[in-house]
Design an enzyme around this catalytic site. Structure first.
Site, PDB file in Angstrom:
ATOM      1  N   CYS A  13      12.347   8.397  13.026  1.00  0.00           N
ATOM      2  CA  CYS A  13      11.760   7.668  14.160  1.00  0.00           C
ATOM      3  C   CYS A  13      12.746   7.523  15.313  1.00  0.00           C
ATOM      4  O   CYS A  13      12.347   7.185  16.426  1.00  0.00           O
ATOM      5  CB  CYS A  13      11.266   6.298  13.699  1.00  0.00           C
TER       6      CYS A  13
ATOM      7  N   GLY B 114      -0.989   2.051  13.595  1.00  0.00           N
ATOM      8  CA  GLY B 114      -0.516   0.705  13.894  1.00  0.00           C
ATOM      9  C   GLY B 114      -1.476  -0.073  14.765  1.00  0.00           C
ATOM     10  O   GLY B 114      -1.729  -1.260  14.525  1.00  0.00           O
TER      11      GLY B 114
ATOM     12  N   GLU C   1       6.074  -0.532  13.444  1.00  0.00           N
ATOM     13  CA  GLU C   1       6.935   0.442  14.116  1.00  0.00           C
ATOM     14  C   GLU C   1       6.111   1.700  14.281  1.00  0.00           C
ATOM     15  O   GLU C   1       5.641   2.262  13.295  1.00  0.00           O
ATOM     16  CB  GLU C   1       8.184   0.711  13.284  1.00  0.00           C
TER      17      GLU C   1
ATOM     18  N   LYS D 147       0.883  -1.173   0.000  1.00  0.00           N
ATOM     19  CA  LYS D 147       0.000   0.000   0.000  1.00  0.00           C
ATOM     20  C   LYS D 147       0.912   1.211   0.000  1.00  0.00           C
ATOM     21  O   LYS D 147       1.556   1.529   1.004  1.00  0.00           O
ATOM     22  CB  LYS D 147      -0.911   0.020   1.217  1.00  0.00           C
TER      23      LYS D 147
END
Length: 534
Positions: free
Chosen positions: A301, A245, A264, A183
């Site tokens: 991140c 998530g 994550e 995606k």
């Protein structure tokens, strides 16, 4: 290679309803062309195609699989300046950063190609039959790892190449023998299409089944939900927000057949600066801190979003040096207007606490440009407010002033799971650091000493993961060769006739002599029947 805005389902370029465009975050201008939005039928077609390709792809000789990964890397390079320029245009990231990221995406694919060739990931084991063993005989038992099945991968906003259509999750899943349905992230659909075409063309060039790789574009949450819910999908790779998530994890858990989601999600990556380090090199630490914090407008991140240090004159000088360095930092373009708006809300929230003081701000910008921000608070206030732990995605950080080492330990104990923790220390700080290390081992996936967490090496020993909510499964990593294990499961063959055994488990040069394995618990290297205990 022209950008078409179409879906890529196997070898087919599929036209369907198109109603969104990429946006240049530096100007707000919409970019051509219109991009397709995959519907439920497109999701079903891509997933069924992946399921149909699975058995053929996973049983192809490992040399062919490795060549496919190398060909993917070569095709990404062949995409040339068009790929780099489009990625920069869609993200606002400078060309040099995109060129570096392209190199990382290629190196990941090539590294996994070597992993496949060497065969360690197969986890081969053989416990030979012991027919004369008393009181019970043992049958012949052989084990190997096999791929889980088709994998859904969600492109990340902040890495249009290395964590997206041709990124680490894709490389690991393909290396494991799993077809992939991607995606694409709606913020950089043109970049994703170009990278996806590179992989689709590589599959065709290597004679792989059509459903080995598909790419679905779209800007709706329904697309992601439909993909994770599809019964053909057997695992998910995701990089993004905690909200996103968690939503995917819920869908995966409620399926008739629950599947793993390797997500994550969020991390503030605490940095502990111990007194000896502050005395010895406080100014240098401050410079490195601000550089790490503001790199790429803080859109990593592993951004150092939290600093812990003991109250002292040296800490005061560190704060002054950090503030001075931050004040000189210009505004950086964020990946999208939505991400910028979320960042602005985050710094307004943290700055709104009465006990939080502002240390410094960077230069202000316009549009989707982020102003860097540095805040300070004392440990008791931080400990009393769990909301202060929430990630602010962007160039913002909070310094927590502690009264002593014991209070640093209390803050560390109170933290959620993190991707990284950093400790700056000198020899005189080793005893204090030793007390923190057991806590850090429980809290994070990577411990950095006298460095900075931004910059994640793609190699065999890297762990880019951590306890929840940094990731959904702390036993895995999304960067490095260990990532392949997320998409594998073990299977045992008991007294299997030789002609029915998988080739790598047979007692010939194509099998147990070709790849490393454990024989009766002892390691046997490539091409050797001599047992070498290692």
């Amino acid at each position: 290679m022209p950008i078409t805005g179409r879906l890529i389902i196997g070898y087919e370029s599929v036209a369907t309803a198109a109603n969104f465009r990429a946006v240049d975050p530096t100007s707000g201008a919409q970019l051509e062309p219109l991009f397709a939005v995959a519907g439920a039928g497109d999701v079903d077609r891509a997933c069924r195609s992946a399921a149909a390709a699975f058995d053929q792809y996973r049983q192809i000789d490992l040399a062919v699989r490795a060549t496919f990964l190398d060909t993917c890397a070569a095709n990404i390079l062949k995409a040339g300046d068009e790929l780099v320029e489009r990625a920069s245009q869609e993200t606002g990231l400078p060309l040099a950063r995109i060129q570096s990221e392209r190199g990382r995406a290629m190196s990941q694919l090539r590294l996994f190609a070597e992993v496949v060739r060497r065969g360690y990931f197969l986890g081969l084991r053989h416990d030979p039959a012991l027919p004369d063993r008393k009181p019970l005989a043992r049958t012949d038992l052989r084990l190997r790892n096999i791929p889980l099945g088709p994998v859904a991968v969600f492109g990340a906003s902040n890495f249009p190449l290395a964590f997206s259509a041709a990124g680490g999750d894709v490389a690991a899943a393909l290396a494991a023998g799993c077809p992939v349905v991607v995606k694409g992230h709606p913020a950089h659909p043109g970049t994703s299409e170009l990278a996806a075409m590179a992989i689709s063309n590589a599959a065709r060039e290597c004679g792989l089944p059509s459903g080995t790789y598909s790419h679905l574009s779209g800007n709706s949450n329904e697309l992601g939900r439909a993909l994770v819910a599809h019964p053909a999908i057997k695992a998910v790779g995701f990089t993004g927000s905690r909200v996103g998530g968690m939503a995917l994890m819920k869908i995966a858990a409620e399926r008739a057949e629950p599947i793993p989601v390797y997500a994550e999600m969020s991390s503030i990556n605490p940095v502990v600066i111990l007194p000896g380090a502050l005395r010895a090199r406080g100014d240098a630490i401050a410079s490195g801190y601000v550089n790490s914090l503001t790199l790429g407008a803080g859109q990593f991140c592993t951004n150092p979003g939290l600093v812990l240090a003991i109250d002292s004159p040296e800490l005061g000088r560190f704060l002054a040096a950090s503030g001075q360095a931050l004040s000189a930092v210009g505004p950086g373009p964020m990946l999208s207007a939505g991400i910028c708006a979320n960042y602005q809300r985050g710094i307004e929230r943290i700055g709104g606490y009465p006990a939080v003081s502002s240390v410094a701000r960077g230069a202000s910008g316009t549009g989707s440009q982020a102003q860097s921000a540095l805040f300070q608070v004392h440990a008791p206030v931080f400990l009393a407010s769990a909301a202060m732990q929430e990630e602010i995605f962007g160039p913002s950080s909070l310094v927590v002033v502690c009264s002593d080492a014991e209070e640093i330990g209390q803050v560390l104990e109170a933290l959620e799971g993190q991707l990284t923790a950093t400790v700056h220390l000198e020899a005189e700080d080793h005893a204090a650091a030793a007390k923190f290390l057991p806590v850090l081992e429980r809290k994070v996936g990577r411990i950095v000493i006298n460095g900075w967490p931004t910059g994640v090496e793609v190699c065999h020993a890297m762990v880019h993961g951590g306890p929840y909510p940094a990731t959904s499964d702390s036993r895995s990593t999304s960067v490095g060769t260990l990532a392949i294990e997320r998409f594998l499961r073990p299977i045992c063959y008991q007294d299997m006739p030789a002609e029915l055994l998988p080739p790598e488990l047979r007692d010939d040069e194509a099998g147990l002599l070709r790849y490393p394995r454990l024989v009766d618990g002892e390691f046997v290297a490539h091409g050797s029947m001599t047992r070498n205990l290692k």
